[in-house]
Scaffold this motif. Structure first.
Motif, PDB file in Angstrom:
ATOM      1  N   LYS A  43       0.835  -1.193   0.000  1.00 21.96           N
ATOM      2  CA  LYS A  43       0.000   0.000   0.000  1.00 21.96           C
ATOM      3  C   LYS A  43       0.875   1.250   0.000  1.00 21.96           C
ATOM      4  O   LYS A  43       2.023   1.226   0.446  1.00 21.96           O
ATOM      5  N   GLU A  44       0.296   2.342  -0.489  1.00 19.68           N
ATOM      6  CA  GLU A  44       1.018   3.619  -0.516  1.00 19.68           C
ATOM      7  C   GLU A  44       0.673   4.452   0.706  1.00 19.68           C
ATOM      8  O   GLU A  44      -0.485   4.534   1.110  1.00 19.68           O
ATOM      9  N   LEU A  45       1.691   5.071   1.283  1.00 20.15           N
ATOM     10  CA  LEU A  45       1.501   5.982   2.413  1.00 20.15           C
ATOM     11  C   LEU A  45       2.095   7.334   2.041  1.00 20.15           C
ATOM     12  O   LEU A  45       3.296   7.459   1.814  1.00 20.15           O
ATOM     13  N   VAL A  46       1.222   8.325   1.956  1.00 18.10           N
ATOM     14  CA  VAL A  46       1.608   9.667   1.522  1.00 18.10           C
ATOM     15  C   VAL A  46       1.373  10.636   2.674  1.00 18.10           C
ATOM     16  O   VAL A  46       0.266  10.696   3.226  1.00 18.10           O
ATOM     17  N   ALA A  47       2.391  11.400   3.059  1.00 17.00           N
ATOM     18  CA  ALA A  47       2.243  12.413   4.100  1.00 17.00           C
ATOM     19  C   ALA A  47       2.337  13.801   3.484  1.00 17.00           C
ATOM     20  O   ALA A  47       3.073  14.022   2.524  1.00 17.00           O
ATOM     21  N   MET A  48       1.577  14.725   4.049  1.00 17.73           N
ATOM     22  CA  MET A  48       1.506  16.071   3.498  1.00 17.73           C
ATOM     23  C   MET A  48       2.312  17.072   4.324  1.00 17.73           C
ATOM     24  O   MET A  48       2.246  17.059   5.552  1.00 17.73           O
ATOM     25  N   ILE A  49       3.067  17.917   3.619  1.00 16.27           N
ATOM     26  CA  ILE A  49       3.710  19.072   4.240  1.00 16.27           C
ATOM     27  C   ILE A  49       2.814  20.286   3.994  1.00 16.27           C
ATOM     28  O   ILE A  49       2.531  20.630   2.842  1.00 16.27           O
ATOM     29  N   ALA A  50       2.341  20.903   5.077  1.00 12.75           N
ATOM     30  CA  ALA A  50       1.480  22.083   4.976  1.00 12.75           C
ATOM     31  C   ALA A  50       2.345  23.333   5.049  1.00 12.75           C
ATOM     32  O   ALA A  50       2.805  23.717   6.128  1.00 12.75           O
ATOM     33  N   LEU A  51       2.591  23.960   3.922  1.00 14.20           N
ATOM     34  CA  LEU A  51       3.441  25.149   3.904  1.00 14.20           C
ATOM     35  C   LEU A  51       2.800  26.294   4.684  1.00 14.20           C
ATOM     36  O   LEU A  51       1.578  26.458   4.695  1.00 14.20           O
ATOM     37  N   GLY A  58       9.997   6.799   8.084  1.00 18.10           N
ATOM     38  CA  GLY A  58       9.612   5.699   7.217  1.00 18.10           C
ATOM     39  C   GLY A  58       8.600   6.055   6.153  1.00 18.10           C
ATOM     40  O   GLY A  58       8.183   5.201   5.371  1.00 18.10           O
ATOM     41  N   ILE A  59       8.190   7.334   6.105  1.00 19.29           N
ATOM     42  CA  ILE A  59       7.294   7.794   5.035  1.00 19.29           C
ATOM     43  C   ILE A  59       8.076   7.791   3.724  1.00 19.29           C
ATOM     44  O   ILE A  59       9.201   8.280   3.668  1.00 19.29           O
ATOM     45  N   ASN A  60       7.476   7.254   2.659  1.00 18.03           N
ATOM     46  CA  ASN A  60       8.217   7.227   1.400  1.00 18.03           C
ATOM     47  C   ASN A  60       7.564   8.039   0.285  1.00 18.03           C
ATOM     48  O   ASN A  60       7.985   7.970  -0.862  1.00 18.03           O
ATOM     49  N   SER A  61       6.538   8.826   0.632  1.00 19.48           N
ATOM     50  CA  SER A  61       5.914   9.704  -0.353  1.00 19.48           C
ATOM     51  C   SER A  61       5.462  10.974   0.357  1.00 19.48           C
ATOM     52  O   SER A  61       4.695  10.901   1.326  1.00 19.48           O
ATOM     53  N   ILE A  62       5.946  12.115  -0.107  1.00 18.76           N
ATOM     54  CA  ILE A  62       5.688  13.394   0.539  1.00 18.76           C
ATOM     55  C   ILE A  62       5.019  14.345  -0.443  1.00 18.76           C
ATOM     56  O   ILE A  62       5.533  14.572  -1.539  1.00 18.76           O
ATOM     57  N   LYS A  79       9.105   9.586  -2.850  1.00 15.22           N
ATOM     58  CA  LYS A  79       8.368  10.228  -3.923  1.00 15.22           C
ATOM     59  C   LYS A  79       8.021  11.648  -3.475  1.00 15.22           C
ATOM     60  O   LYS A  79       7.809  11.896  -2.278  1.00 15.22           O
ATOM     61  N   ILE A  80       7.933  12.556  -4.426  1.00 14.99           N
ATOM     62  CA  ILE A  80       7.533  13.924  -4.118  1.00 14.99           C
ATOM     63  C   ILE A  80       6.324  14.280  -4.972  1.00 14.99           C
ATOM     64  O   ILE A  80       6.289  14.025  -6.180  1.00 14.99           O
ATOM     65  N   GLY A  81       5.324  14.895  -4.317  1.00 13.77           N
ATOM     66  CA  GLY A  81       4.136  15.351  -5.025  1.00 13.77           C
ATOM     67  C   GLY A  81       3.912  16.828  -4.801  1.00 13.77           C
ATOM     68  O   GLY A  81       4.333  17.390  -3.787  1.00 13.77           O
ATOM     69  N   ILE A  82       3.243  17.476  -5.755  1.00 10.50           N
ATOM     70  CA  ILE A  82       2.939  18.906  -5.681  1.00 10.50           C
ATOM     71  C   ILE A  82       1.430  19.095  -5.797  1.00 10.50           C
ATOM     72  O   ILE A  82       0.786  18.507  -6.667  1.00 10.50           O
ATOM     73  N   SER A  83       0.875  19.936  -4.920  1.00  6.89           N
ATOM     74  CA  SER A  83      -0.537  20.305  -5.012  1.00  6.89           C
ATOM     75  C   SER A  83      -0.661  21.788  -4.714  1.00  6.89           C
ATOM     76  O   SER A  83      -0.346  22.231  -3.610  1.00  6.89           O
ATOM     77  N   ILE A  84      -1.096  22.558  -5.711  1.00  3.03           N
ATOM     78  CA  ILE A  84      -1.234  24.006  -5.554  1.00  3.03           C
ATOM     79  C   ILE A  84      -2.725  24.343  -5.525  1.00  3.03           C
ATOM     80  O   ILE A  84      -3.452  24.110  -6.485  1.00  3.03           O
ATOM     81  N   GLU A 127      -7.991  -2.322   4.199  1.00  2.00           N
ATOM     82  CA  GLU A 127      -8.798  -3.437   3.703  1.00  2.00           C
ATOM     83  C   GLU A 127      -9.503  -3.093   2.395  1.00  2.00           C
ATOM     84  O   GLU A 127      -9.832  -3.983   1.612  1.00  2.00           O
ATOM     85  N   VAL A 128      -9.736  -1.781   2.151  1.00  6.99           N
ATOM     86  CA  VAL A 128     -10.597  -1.412   1.023  1.00  6.99           C
ATOM     87  C   VAL A 128      -9.911  -0.595  -0.063  1.00  6.99           C
ATOM     88  O   VAL A 128     -10.456  -0.468  -1.157  1.00  6.99           O
ATOM     89  N   CYS A 129      -8.737  -0.019   0.204  1.00  8.03           N
ATOM     90  CA  CYS A 129      -8.125   0.828  -0.820  1.00  8.03           C
ATOM     91  C   CYS A 129      -6.634   0.539  -0.972  1.00  8.03           C
ATOM     92  O   CYS A 129      -6.065  -0.300  -0.282  1.00  8.03           O
ATOM     93  N   ASP A 130      -6.012   1.263  -1.883  1.00  3.64           N
ATOM     94  CA  ASP A 130      -4.625   0.991  -2.264  1.00  3.64           C
ATOM     95  C   ASP A 130      -3.612   1.860  -1.541  1.00  3.64           C
ATOM     96  O   ASP A 130      -2.412   1.777  -1.802  1.00  3.64           O
ATOM     97  N   GLY A 131      -4.087   2.715  -0.640  1.00  2.42           N
ATOM     98  CA  GLY A 131      -3.182   3.568   0.101  1.00  2.42           C
ATOM     99  C   GLY A 131      -3.920   4.723   0.727  1.00  2.42           C
ATOM    100  O   GLY A 131      -5.149   4.829   0.644  1.00  2.42           O
TER     101      GLY A 131
END
Length: 266
Positions: free
Chosen positions: A4-12, A44-48, A86-91, A222-226
């Motif tokens: 499963k994917e675990l993504v954590a958010m940085i709130a600027l 241990g977070i691998n997607s930010i 991994k790095i993601g951007i959301s504006i 149990e129900v989703c991919d991350g």
């Protein structure tokens, strides 16, 4: 064993040019973002995902300065964690083309698009889907950035009669989405919606976009991919606050107890 994917958010913190901006230097805003990214990586977070959540009220079209600041901060975060995350951007509110451009410029992996298909009504008025400008920008610059999008963003209500399943289908088929993000008004509604989408589109990658906690993470997996984890990791559980190391440790302990480790695989 499932992955499963675990993504954590940085709130600027509020960026220059926005209503809540308090005169803080860009260097200080960047410093906090980098420090939080390093803490997330070491936990241990691998997607930010980097998001300008404190730029309130969110604008339907952001200024050029926000694009520049997000690029600068995103590059610093990317350099700090290297290829370990991994790095993601959301504006926000819904700067689709700008998000793709920033992500491509800094070598990020994905963008999160809040309103991609159809239109939503929220406190800012009507926000139209950004599918056209996103696909045009991605094609024009030859970007391989992944497209992740919310279906029925919970900060508003859908305009029109398109069902959740229909919007998800169009996001995948017409919008070429790599991930569908589902978040209802409540946790129970989120789980119900995810089940509906997975039933309609079994092959689609579906992530929970909010409300995950150590207590409910087993149900989520149990129900989703991350999952995208935001508010729980912040001081006092408030999305716009800085990262809380204690909450991070508690969440990661619960995550590691589950038989579904995080993964970078798409």
């Amino acid at each position: 064993m499932s992955e499963k994917e675990l993504v954590a958010m940085i709130a600027l913190r509020p960026l220059p040019g926005t209503y809540e901006y308090n005169g803080e230097s860009l260097k200080e805003i960047e410093r906090q973002a980098v420090e939080e990214a390093i803490q997330l990586k070491e936990a241990g977070i691998n997607s930010i995902m980097i998001q300008n959540v404190n730029d309130l009220p969110s604008k339907r079209e952001v200024g050029h300065e926000i694009i520049a600041y997000m690029t600068n901060i995103g590059r610093a975060v990317k350099d700090a964690v290297g290829d370990q995350c991994k790095i993601g951007i959301s504006i926000l509110k819904n700067e689709g083309a700008g998000s793709v451009a920033v992500a491509d410029a800094i070598g990020a992996d994905y963008v999160r698009l809040k309103v991609y298909i159809g239109a939503m009504i929220s406190s800012e008025g009507i926000t139209e889907g950004c599918i056209e400008e996103v696909l045009e920008m991605k094609k024009r610059i030859g970007s391989s950035v992944e497209l992740w999008a919310d279906i029925y963003d919970r900060s508003g209500v859908p305009l029109g009669t398109m069902t959740l399943e229909e919007a998800s289908q169009q996001g995948v088929s017409k919008g070429k989405l790599d991930r569908l993000i589902i978040t209802g008004k409540t946790f129970d509604e989120s789980i119900e919606w995810i089940k509906r989408v997975k039933s309609a589109l079994p092959a689609a990658k579906v992530l929970l976009g909010g409300s995950a906690t150590p207590e409910n993470i087993a149900t989520v997996l149990e129900v989703c991919d991350g999952v995208i984890i935001g508010s729980y990791l912040k001081k006092e559980g408030v999305m716009t606050n800085p990262l809380d190391p204690g909450r991070l440790a508690t969440f990661m302990n619960a995550w590691e107890q589950e038989p579904c480790p995080s993964s970078l695989q798409g």
